[in-house]
Design an enzyme around this catalytic site. Sequence first.
Site, short mmCIF file in Angstrom:
data_model
loop_
_atom_site.label_atom_id
_atom_site.label_comp_id
_atom_site.label_asym_id
_atom_site.label_seq_id
_atom_site.Cartn_x
_atom_site.Cartn_y
_atom_site.Cartn_z
N TYR A 132 -6.26 4.66 -7.44
CA TYR A 132 -5.34 5.25 -6.41
C TYR A 132 -5.04 6.73 -6.88
CZ TYR A 132 -3.67 1.21 -3.77
OH TYR A 132 -3.80 0.15 -2.99
N HIS A 143 -1.29 -8.91 6.37
CA HIS A 143 -2.04 -8.12 5.56
C HIS A 143 -3.17 -8.83 4.70
CE1 HIS A 143 -3.02 -4.28 3.32
NE2 HIS A 143 -2.96 -5.07 2.47
N ASP A 172 -7.69 -3.98 3.44
CA ASP A 172 -6.95 -2.94 2.49
C ASP A 172 -7.90 -2.02 1.89
OD1 ASP A 172 -4.09 -2.64 1.18
OD2 ASP A 172 -5.39 -2.45 -0.45
#
Length: 401
Positions: free
Chosen positions: A327, A379, A197
């Site tokens: 982010y 994931h 990730d």
Amino acid sequence: MNSNRMSTPQQTAAPGPVPGTEIRPFRVDIPQADIDDLRQRIGRTRWSPDLPDTGWERGVPTAYLRDLAEYWATGYDWRKHEAELNTHPQFTTAIDGTDLHFLHVRSTEPTATPLMLLHGWPGSVVEFLDVIGPLTDPAAHGGDPADAFHLVIPSLPGYGFSGPLGEAGWTETRTARALVELMQRLGYRRYGLQGGDVGAFLAPAMARLVPDQVIGVHVNSLVTFPDGDPAGLTGLTDGERHRLAMMEEWQAHQSAYLQLQGTRPQTLAHALTDSPAGQLAWIAEKFHEWSDPSADLPEDAVGRDRLLTNVSVYWFTGTAGSSAHTYFERYNDPAQWAEKEPSTVPMGVAVFTTDISVRRFAEKILPVTHWSEFRRGGHFAALEAPGLLTEDMRTFFRTLR
């Protein structure tokens, strides 16, 4: 906790640490008042009713969330899992104005390879608890002692016990530099990296900064993008076409979290920092969407307690906001999207069932020397398929020693 475990023949002798760079022992010890507050807040949750005949396609169903939250408040034992975290040596050190938390678990094998493990969002150091033993002591887990690693497992700046951050500007490059500094401070001059990730972006960034120090980069959950040339889409395998379709599905129906965290993280922070049910829903949704499709519910993939331990780290450290702000930094950092110098460090890629990695796209920008595809695990590979991920790391780094 014995800080002497950090001594290593690879460390450079020095008269003492530079003031402000000391490495301090750390122990997780959440105040009981915070645990009691969590339980009380869950008990006061004002629940939003579901619309009739709707399910996960609109978000986390209320009935599911209420049941999971009830278990979090009345059945889940944080102290048990806190104690598990504390079985591993942990430390903090100040780097670039923030305290960086990390696990430092050294192997007893004298020739072990130093390796940093990098989590992503919505992950934490909890992701790696099931791989620490097999990686540091392979002989005790049916492996070859020659495959042993010394592990450094940081909480990324702004995440978990490395947060909340006290200032803006923690871009990917700044984070990569801080992590490089951590390895230098520990005395490691040649080491490997593994990340998933966000970690799958940070590990190559670190390798570009110090290619003479990083022996190899292994990643999972690598995101690869077509380059816009239609010719690049010809001859794709069925599996690769499926991954492209998953990417389109993610962009169309599952990327709201990315837009919100990348554009308005502080608005989101108010909700998630105040409401444990909201924090739980925000993370549980991703475990549902990104885990192996064979799992009906998030806990079917990673276990209910592991899921709640991960969520609890975000809750007790109040890092929903600062992790979201990273982010925003990525969205607004021109260097993030600028063309980068090609890396020269060998790259290994593990592709699990929900990953959207296509080898030909990866090879345009990364020196891929190892590629594996798996039929189970998703994931959160270190939680869902720790055995597969561990063996793939061993196989990749075995070629680089």
